[in-house]
Every structure is written in structure tokens, then in C-alpha cells.
Write a protein that holds these residues in place. Structure first.
Motif, PDB file in Angstrom:
ATOM      1  N   ASP A  16      39.468  35.799  43.002  1.00 49.58           N
ATOM      2  CA  ASP A  16      39.264  35.579  41.565  1.00 49.58           C
ATOM      3  C   ASP A  16      39.118  36.895  40.809  1.00 49.58           C
ATOM      4  OD1 ASP A  16      39.427  32.843  41.811  1.00 49.58           O
ATOM      5  OD2 ASP A  16      37.252  32.589  42.041  1.00 49.58           O
ATOM      6  N   TRP A  17      38.367  37.847  41.366  1.00 47.28           N
ATOM      7  CA  TRP A  17      38.146  39.108  40.639  1.00 47.28           C
ATOM      8  C   TRP A  17      39.449  39.878  40.465  1.00 47.28           C
ATOM      9  CZ3 TRP A  17      39.362  43.836  42.648  1.00 47.28           C
ATOM     10  CH2 TRP A  17      39.538  43.925  44.022  1.00 47.28           C
ATOM     11  N   PHE A  18      40.348  39.781  41.424  1.00 43.59           N
ATOM     12  CA  PHE A  18      41.629  40.476  41.286  1.00 43.59           C
ATOM     13  C   PHE A  18      42.474  39.816  40.195  1.00 43.59           C
ATOM     14  CE2 PHE A  18      45.949  41.731  42.347  1.00 43.59           C
ATOM     15  CZ  PHE A  18      45.790  43.080  42.570  1.00 43.59           C
ATOM     16  N   GLY A  19      42.402  38.493  40.086  1.00 40.02           N
ATOM     17  CA  GLY A  19      43.111  37.790  39.011  1.00 40.02           C
ATOM     18  C   GLY A  19      42.581  38.169  37.642  1.00 40.02           C
ATOM     19  N   VAL A  20      41.252  38.303  37.527  1.00 38.04           N
ATOM     20  CA  VAL A  20      40.647  38.720  36.259  1.00 38.04           C
ATOM     21  C   VAL A  20      41.080  40.146  35.915  1.00 38.04           C
ATOM     22  CG1 VAL A  20      38.453  39.247  35.124  1.00 38.04           C
ATOM     23  CG2 VAL A  20      38.689  37.163  36.466  1.00 38.04           C
ATOM     24  N   LEU A  21      41.074  41.025  36.905  1.00 41.10           N
ATOM     25  CA  LEU A  21      41.492  42.400  36.678  1.00 41.10           C
ATOM     26  C   LEU A  21      42.970  42.469  36.273  1.00 41.10           C
ATOM     27  CD1 LEU A  21      40.799  45.428  36.818  1.00 41.10           C
ATOM     28  CD2 LEU A  21      41.508  45.367  39.217  1.00 41.10           C
ATOM     29  N   ALA A  22      43.817  41.703  36.930  1.00 40.00           N
ATOM     30  CA  ALA A  22      45.243  41.693  36.599  1.00 40.00           C
ATOM     31  C   ALA A  22      45.471  41.145  35.197  1.00 40.00           C
ATOM     32  CB  ALA A  22      46.010  40.865  37.622  1.00 40.00           C
ATOM     33  N   THR A  23      44.712  40.135  34.796  1.00 41.18           N
ATOM     34  CA  THR A  23      44.828  39.588  33.436  1.00 41.18           C
ATOM     35  C   THR A  23      44.390  40.609  32.407  1.00 41.18           C
ATOM     36  OG1 THR A  23      44.391  37.390  34.314  1.00 41.18           O
ATOM     37  CG2 THR A  23      44.126  37.688  31.945  1.00 41.18           C
TER      38      THR A  23
END
Length: 68
Positions: A16-23
Motif C-alpha cells: 500500500d505505501w508504494f502505491g501511495v508513493l507512486a500516486t
């Protein structure tokens, strides 16, 4: 063995944290692209011709005898 991730393991890229960072990176990139395009596009219709009451009737130059 075929490498699947060059910098990070594949398991990290599905968290999840990588998805937030990518967004966040994607939105930040779009904002800077829009700001860059706004600076490149010429400004049409924003220039006003200063006539009428906005023009000075007398010169305020340090050389009072200079032509208007």
C-alpha cells in the motif's frame, strides 16, 4: 534466475505505501507539467492598451523637456 525488480523486490511494489508513493509522484509530475506548459504558452488577450484616463497628461521624466 531472471531478475524481476532491478532496484526493489517485487513484493515491495505491491504494498500500500508504494502505491501511495507512486500516486504522489504521478500527481506531482502532472502539476509540474501543467505549470511548465502555462509558462511556455504565450499570454493572449491579457495585454491592455493604456489609453484614456490611465495615461499621464504630463511627463514625469527627469528631463522635463523630453518629447512625450
Amino acid at each position: 534466475m531472471i531478475p524481476t525488480g532491478i532496484l526493489l523486490p517485487q513484493e515491495w511494489m505491491q504494498t500500500d505505501w508504494f502505491g501511495v508513493l507512486a500516486t504522489f509522484v504521478a500527481v506531482n509530475t502532472l502539476i509540474y507539467v501543467v505549470l511548465g506548459l502555462i509558462k511556455i504558452i504565450p499570454k493572449f488577450g491579457l495585454r491592455r492598451t493604456y489609453t484614456g484616463a490611465s495615461r499621464r497628461s504630463e511627463t514625469r521624466s527627469i528631463h522635463p523637456d523630453a518629447p512625450l
